[in-house]
Enzyme design. Structure first.
Site, PDB file in Angstrom:
ATOM      1  CB  SER A 159     -23.681 -17.834 -24.304  1.00 49.77           C
ATOM      2  OG  SER A 159     -25.026 -17.421 -24.301  1.00 49.77           O
ATOM      3  CG  ASP A 223     -27.099 -19.576 -31.049  1.00 50.01           C
ATOM      4  OD1 ASP A 223     -28.075 -19.727 -30.296  1.00 50.01           O
ATOM      5  OD2 ASP A 223     -25.965 -19.249 -30.639  1.00 50.01           O
ATOM      6  CG  HIS A 268     -26.617 -21.067 -27.438  1.00 49.53           C
ATOM      7  ND1 HIS A 268     -26.100 -19.894 -27.936  1.00 49.53           N
ATOM      8  CD2 HIS A 268     -26.531 -20.962 -26.082  1.00 49.53           C
ATOM      9  CE1 HIS A 268     -25.731 -19.113 -26.943  1.00 49.53           C
ATOM     10  NE2 HIS A 268     -25.967 -19.746 -25.802  1.00 49.53           N
TER      11      HIS A 268
END
Length: 293
Positions: A159, A223, A268
């Protein structure tokens, strides 16, 4: 624990094996360490996501999850020559979270990142990105001083940490707060569920070696934090504007350029297949060596 959709919560697991912490490097930020169990000939520096800590990814890489088959080796056991470093980001105010102070590599003004927004506005703070890069640079240089050359060091992240790793790995001296020669070249870069930050400045600050550095880029199609399309667009920009090769999904991992891997229905997070791809990639770019460096 996660269902078949992936490791939705493995990043919060506690961990106990092969770790040493806290450990302080020149930038004085703590890092969690997985020590190699064979002769140390390579290092991976992996940056966590916004609001997280290094311990979460140490737990994931060490095998504190439930998807391994009986007798299946952990990632450190498959790469016994690798030292893993999981630094903790400094605590700072994050605009996207209404100025709340939390662990963050740089300030970002909006989350989630959606495709339309990503292409129309810059969300990252330039100076704080440079400060984050310096943390990674300091870790790299500490390893070099300890005898591990840059050609045996991989930087990666998840991320926000993946965005930082991309800059630290492919960016040139204009991304640095300290002087750094442009002849610096790492063994590889890993971007998991990340994006290309400060896209309008990236091209002018690229390293002359960027095209020859192998990159593993993984992203889940579901995501909803860093949208899958943002990852796709980031790779397309690197390909179209900078001339970095994008490999086919079936190509061998570890060749110069970007291997973009999609993981169906993954949010995610990460998943077993992504971790398997990570091991394959690292085994290619920093293979175990029998001879002395």
């Amino acid at each position: 624990m996660p269902s078949s959709r992936g490791l939705q919560c493995f990043l919060s697991l506690a961990a106990r094996t092969f770790c040493t912490y806290p450990h302080r490097y020149p930038h004085q930020m703590p890092s969690i360490i997985i020590q190699p169990t064979a002769a140390h000939t390579a290092t991976v520096i992996f940056a966590h996501g916004l609001g997280d800590e290094g311990e979460s990814w140490r737990a994931a890489i060490s095998g504190d999850y439930d998807y391994r088959k009986p007798g299946e080796l952990t990632i450190p056991a498959q790469l016994p020559h690798v030292k893993w470093i999981f630094p903790d980001a400094p605590e700072q105010a994050v605009t996207a979270n209404f100025g709340t102070r939390m662990s963050s590599w740089f300030d970002i003004s909006n989350l989630p990142l959606q495709p339309g927004q990503y292409l129309n506005k810059v969300f990252e703070d330039d100076e704080s990105v440079k400060n984050g890069v310096q943390i990674i640079d300091d870790l790299v240089q500490a390893e070099v001083k300890a005898g591990i050359p840059e050609s045996r060091i991989v930087v990666g992240g998840f991320s926000q940490g993946g965005a930082l790793a991309l800059v630290a790995g492919l960016g040139g001296k204009d991304w640095r707060t300290k002087s750094l020669e442009d002849d610096s070249k790492l063994a590889g870069v890993v971007v998991l569920s990340g994006w290309m930050p400060l896209r309008e400045k990236f091209k002018s600050r690229i390293s002359p070696h960027a095209k020859s550095i192998p990159v593993l880029w993984g992203h889940g199609t579901a995501d909803a934090v860093i949208y899958y399309k943002v990852g796709e667009v980031s790779v397309e920009l690197l390909q179209d504007q900078l001339g970095i090769v994008k490999h086919d999904a079936h190509d061998q991992l570890g060749a110069p350029g970007i291997n973009f891997r999609s993981y169906e229905r993954m949010g995610h997070a990460s998943c077993k297949k992504e971790m398997e791809d990570l091991v394959t990639f690292l085994g290619t770019v920093i293979p175990q060596q029998t001879q002395n460096l």
